[in-house]
Design a protein around this motif. Structure first.
Motif, PDB file in Angstrom:
ATOM      1  N   GLU A 187       0.840  -1.203   0.000  1.00 31.68           N
ATOM      2  CA  GLU A 187       0.000   0.000   0.000  1.00 31.68           C
ATOM      3  C   GLU A 187       0.870   1.247   0.000  1.00 31.68           C
ATOM      4  O   GLU A 187       1.837   1.346   0.741  1.00 31.68           O
ATOM      5  CB  GLU A 187      -0.899   0.000   1.237  1.00 31.68           C
ATOM      6  CG  GLU A 187      -1.822   1.188   1.326  1.00 31.68           C
ATOM      7  CD  GLU A 187      -3.217   0.866   0.846  1.00 31.68           C
ATOM      8  OE1 GLU A 187      -3.912   1.822   0.480  1.00 31.68           O
ATOM      9  OE2 GLU A 187      -3.596  -0.301   0.824  1.00 31.68           O
ATOM     10  N   GLY A 188       0.545   2.203  -0.844  1.00 26.69           N
ATOM     11  CA  GLY A 188       1.284   3.449  -0.916  1.00 26.69           C
ATOM     12  C   GLY A 188       2.511   3.396  -1.814  1.00 26.69           C
ATOM     13  O   GLY A 188       3.218   4.383  -1.954  1.00 26.69           O
ATOM     14  N   GLN A 189       2.751   2.256  -2.416  1.00 28.10           N
ATOM     15  CA  GLN A 189       3.898   2.100  -3.311  1.00 28.10           C
ATOM     16  C   GLN A 189       3.680   2.902  -4.606  1.00 28.10           C
ATOM     17  O   GLN A 189       2.570   3.023  -5.092  1.00 28.10           O
ATOM     18  CB  GLN A 189       4.058   0.611  -3.642  1.00 28.10           C
ATOM     19  CG  GLN A 189       5.112   0.290  -4.659  1.00 28.10           C
ATOM     20  CD  GLN A 189       5.194  -1.228  -4.851  1.00 28.10           C
ATOM     21  OE1 GLN A 189       5.898  -1.876  -4.105  1.00 28.10           O
ATOM     22  NE2 GLN A 189       4.469  -1.760  -5.806  1.00 28.10           N
ATOM     23  N   LYS A 190       4.743   3.430  -5.141  1.00 28.88           N
ATOM     24  CA  LYS A 190       4.670   4.205  -6.373  1.00 28.88           C
ATOM     25  C   LYS A 190       4.266   3.299  -7.546  1.00 28.88           C
ATOM     26  O   LYS A 190       4.673   2.146  -7.626  1.00 28.88           O
ATOM     27  CB  LYS A 190       6.045   4.834  -6.643  1.00 28.88           C
ATOM     28  CG  LYS A 190       6.060   5.784  -7.802  1.00 28.88           C
ATOM     29  CD  LYS A 190       7.436   6.413  -7.950  1.00 28.88           C
ATOM     30  CE  LYS A 190       7.468   7.280  -9.189  1.00 28.88           C
ATOM     31  NZ  LYS A 190       8.793   7.849  -9.415  1.00 28.88           N
ATOM     32  N   THR A 191       3.472   3.834  -8.461  1.00 31.04           N
ATOM     33  CA  THR A 191       3.005   3.082  -9.616  1.00 31.04           C
ATOM     34  C   THR A 191       4.143   2.860 -10.608  1.00 31.04           C
ATOM     35  O   THR A 191       4.909   3.765 -10.889  1.00 31.04           O
ATOM     36  CB  THR A 191       1.861   3.841 -10.320  1.00 31.04           C
ATOM     37  OG1 THR A 191       0.805   4.054  -9.377  1.00 31.04           O
ATOM     38  CG2 THR A 191       1.326   3.075 -11.505  1.00 31.04           C
ATOM     39  N   TYR A 192       4.240   1.621 -11.103  1.00 30.76           N
ATOM     40  CA  TYR A 192       5.224   1.321 -12.137  1.00 30.76           C
ATOM     41  C   TYR A 192       4.665   0.251 -13.070  1.00 30.76           C
ATOM     42  O   TYR A 192       3.647  -0.375 -12.764  1.00 30.76           O
ATOM     43  CB  TYR A 192       6.568   0.901 -11.537  1.00 30.76           C
ATOM     44  CG  TYR A 192       6.555  -0.395 -10.764  1.00 30.76           C
ATOM     45  CD1 TYR A 192       6.943  -1.593 -11.373  1.00 30.76           C
ATOM     46  CD2 TYR A 192       6.192  -0.441  -9.427  1.00 30.76           C
ATOM     47  CE1 TYR A 192       6.952  -2.784 -10.680  1.00 30.76           C
ATOM     48  CE2 TYR A 192       6.192  -1.622  -8.727  1.00 30.76           C
ATOM     49  CZ  TYR A 192       6.575  -2.795  -9.352  1.00 30.76           C
ATOM     50  OH  TYR A 192       6.575  -3.970  -8.655  1.00 30.76           O
ATOM     51  N   THR A 193       5.320   0.082 -14.216  1.00 30.60           N
ATOM     52  CA  THR A 193       4.876  -0.907 -15.191  1.00 30.60           C
ATOM     53  C   THR A 193       5.995  -1.918 -15.450  1.00 30.60           C
ATOM     54  O   THR A 193       7.165  -1.639 -15.221  1.00 30.60           O
ATOM     55  CB  THR A 193       4.473  -0.247 -16.532  1.00 30.60           C
ATOM     56  OG1 THR A 193       5.592   0.473 -17.042  1.00 30.60           O
ATOM     57  CG2 THR A 193       3.283   0.684 -16.352  1.00 30.60           C
ATOM     58  N   TYR A 194       5.592  -3.087 -15.937  1.00 33.95           N
ATOM     59  CA  TYR A 194       6.529  -4.144 -16.290  1.00 33.95           C
ATOM     60  C   TYR A 194       6.071  -4.715 -17.628  1.00 33.95           C
ATOM     61  O   TYR A 194       4.904  -5.104 -17.786  1.00 33.95           O
ATOM     62  CB  TYR A 194       6.537  -5.235 -15.215  1.00 33.95           C
ATOM     63  CG  TYR A 194       7.387  -6.426 -15.576  1.00 33.95           C
ATOM     64  CD1 TYR A 194       8.766  -6.395 -15.439  1.00 33.95           C
ATOM     65  CD2 TYR A 194       6.805  -7.591 -16.069  1.00 33.95           C
ATOM     66  CE1 TYR A 194       9.546  -7.488 -15.770  1.00 33.95           C
ATOM     67  CE2 TYR A 194       7.581  -8.693 -16.398  1.00 33.95           C
ATOM     68  CZ  TYR A 194       8.946  -8.644 -16.250  1.00 33.95           C
ATOM     69  OH  TYR A 194       9.704  -9.723 -16.589  1.00 33.95           O
ATOM     70  N   LEU A 195       6.956  -4.759 -18.589  1.00 35.04           N
ATOM     71  CA  LEU A 195       6.635  -5.291 -19.908  1.00 35.04           C
ATOM     72  C   LEU A 195       7.159  -6.711 -20.009  1.00 35.04           C
ATOM     73  O   LEU A 195       8.361  -6.946 -19.888  1.00 35.04           O
ATOM     74  CB  LEU A 195       7.258  -4.423 -21.014  1.00 35.04           C
ATOM     75  CG  LEU A 195       6.977  -4.893 -22.440  1.00 35.04           C
ATOM     76  CD1 LEU A 195       5.492  -4.798 -22.764  1.00 35.04           C
ATOM     77  CD2 LEU A 195       7.786  -4.087 -23.432  1.00 35.04           C
ATOM     78  N   TYR A 196       6.229  -7.647 -20.213  1.00 32.89           N
ATOM     79  CA  TYR A 196       6.624  -9.029 -20.438  1.00 32.89           C
ATOM     80  C   TYR A 196       6.534  -9.318 -21.931  1.00 32.89           C
ATOM     81  O   TYR A 196       5.502  -9.066 -22.562  1.00 32.89           O
ATOM     82  CB  TYR A 196       5.740 -10.023 -19.675  1.00 32.89           C
ATOM     83  CG  TYR A 196       6.038 -11.444 -20.078  1.00 32.89           C
ATOM     84  CD1 TYR A 196       7.188 -12.072 -19.639  1.00 32.89           C
ATOM     85  CD2 TYR A 196       5.204 -12.124 -20.950  1.00 32.89           C
ATOM     86  CE1 TYR A 196       7.506 -13.350 -20.043  1.00 32.89           C
ATOM     87  CE2 TYR A 196       5.506 -13.403 -21.367  1.00 32.89           C
ATOM     88  CZ  TYR A 196       6.656 -14.017 -20.912  1.00 32.89           C
ATOM     89  OH  TYR A 196       6.968 -15.281 -21.322  1.00 32.89           O
ATOM     90  N   GLU A 197       7.601  -9.833 -22.491  1.00 34.99           N
ATOM     91  CA  GLU A 197       7.616 -10.206 -23.902  1.00 34.99           C
ATOM     92  C   GLU A 197       8.215 -11.595 -24.012  1.00 34.99           C
ATOM     93  O   GLU A 197       9.309 -11.852 -23.502  1.00 34.99           O
ATOM     94  CB  GLU A 197       8.447  -9.203 -24.713  1.00 34.99           C
ATOM     95  CG  GLU A 197       8.407  -9.480 -26.205  1.00 34.99           C
ATOM     96  CD  GLU A 197       9.086  -8.388 -27.020  1.00 34.99           C
ATOM     97  OE1 GLU A 197       9.137  -8.546 -28.249  1.00 34.99           O
ATOM     98  OE2 GLU A 197       9.564  -7.401 -26.428  1.00 34.99           O
ATOM     99  N   ASP A 198       7.485 -12.517 -24.669  1.00 37.70           N
ATOM    100  CA  ASP A 198       8.033 -13.864 -24.823  1.00 37.70           C
ATOM    101  C   ASP A 198       8.803 -13.975 -26.134  1.00 37.70           C
ATOM    102  O   ASP A 198       8.900 -13.017 -26.902  1.00 37.70           O
ATOM    103  CB  ASP A 198       6.930 -14.925 -24.719  1.00 37.70           C
ATOM    104  CG  ASP A 198       5.924 -14.870 -25.850  1.00 37.70           C
ATOM    105  OD1 ASP A 198       6.102 -14.092 -26.794  1.00 37.70           O
ATOM    106  OD2 ASP A 198       4.945 -15.646 -25.797  1.00 37.70           O
ATOM    107  N   GLU A 199       9.368 -15.153 -26.392  1.00 36.55           N
ATOM    108  CA  GLU A 199      10.226 -15.331 -27.565  1.00 36.55           C
ATOM    109  C   GLU A 199       9.457 -15.242 -28.882  1.00 36.55           C
ATOM    110  O   GLU A 199      10.053 -15.007 -29.935  1.00 36.55           O
ATOM    111  CB  GLU A 199      10.980 -16.666 -27.486  1.00 36.55           C
ATOM    112  CG  GLU A 199      10.116 -17.889 -27.334  1.00 36.55           C
ATOM    113  CD  GLU A 199       9.799 -18.216 -25.872  1.00 36.55           C
ATOM    114  OE1 GLU A 199       9.005 -19.138 -25.659  1.00 36.55           O
ATOM    115  OE2 GLU A 199      10.314 -17.555 -24.975  1.00 36.55           O
ATOM    116  N   ASP A 200       8.131 -15.394 -28.843  1.00 31.25           N
ATOM    117  CA  ASP A 200       7.319 -15.265 -30.057  1.00 31.25           C
ATOM    118  C   ASP A 200       6.958 -13.813 -30.366  1.00 31.25           C
ATOM    119  O   ASP A 200       6.325 -13.538 -31.382  1.00 31.25           O
ATOM    120  CB  ASP A 200       6.030 -16.080 -29.929  1.00 31.25           C
ATOM    121  CG  ASP A 200       6.301 -17.575 -29.815  1.00 31.25           C
ATOM    122  OD1 ASP A 200       7.341 -18.021 -30.349  1.00 31.25           O
ATOM    123  OD2 ASP A 200       5.482 -18.279 -29.197  1.00 31.25           O
TER     124      ASP A 200
END
Length: 135
Positions: free
Chosen positions: A60-73
Motif C-alpha cells: 500500500e502506498g507504493q509508487k506506480t510502475y509498469t513491467y513489460l513481459y515479452e516472450d520469444e514469439d
C-alpha cells in the motif's frame, strides 16, 4: 433525577463507579490488540506456461510502475502495479479479456491471458492462504 439521587437509589458504593469505568475501558482492549496487527504483505506471481517468471511486491502506498513481459514469439503484456494491486494494462492478444479483467488485489485472485498462457496470481508473502474473514 439528579445524579446523587440516582446513586443513592441504585445503592452504588464509591468504588463501583471506578470498577464500571475500568470494565468499560477494558472492553475496548481487543480493538487495540487486534487492530495493531498488520495484515500479511501480498505479492503477485507472474507465471507463463506454468513457469514462474517474476514476483511483484504489492505494498500500500507504493509508487506506480509498469513491467513489460515479452516472450520469444513477440507476444507482449504490459503489467501495471499500483500500490497493493496489479492489472494487465495492455496486451497484443485478440480477445483482450485479460485487459478488461481490471485490477486484482485480494489473495487468491488471478488474472489470466489464455492466448499467451500467462497467469498472475495474488498470494500472501508469508505463505498464508487468505487475508479474508471467515464467516
Amino acid at each position: 433525577m439528579k445524579l446523587k439521587e440516582f446513586i443513592r437509589d441504585a445503592h452504588l458504593k464509591p468504588w463501583d463507579g471506578v470498577i464500571i469505568l475500568v470494565l468499560i475501558l477494558s472492553s475496548f482492549l481487543p480493538l487495540f490488540i487486534f487492530g495493531q496487527t498488520q495484515t500479511a504483505d501480498k505479492e503477485a506471481v507472474l507465471r507463463v506456461d506454468g513457469t514462474e517468471i517474476k514476483r511483484f511486491d504489492l505494498v500500500e502506498g507504493q509508487k506506480t510502475y509498469t513491467y513489460l513481459y515479452e516472450d520469444e514469439d513477440g507476444d507482449t503484456n504490459l503489467l501495471e502495479i499500483e500500490g497493493d494491486r496489479i492489472r494487465i494494462k495492455e496486451a497484443d492478444c485478440g480477445d483482450q479479456i485479460c485487459v478488461r479483467r481490471g485490477w486484482a488485489s485480494k489473495n487468491g485472485e488471478t488474472i489470466v491471458c489464455l492466448p499467451h498462457k500467462l497467469v498472475i496470481e495474488i498470494q500472501a508473502a508469508d505463505g498464508s492462504e487468505t487475508d479474508d474473514l471467515i464467516y
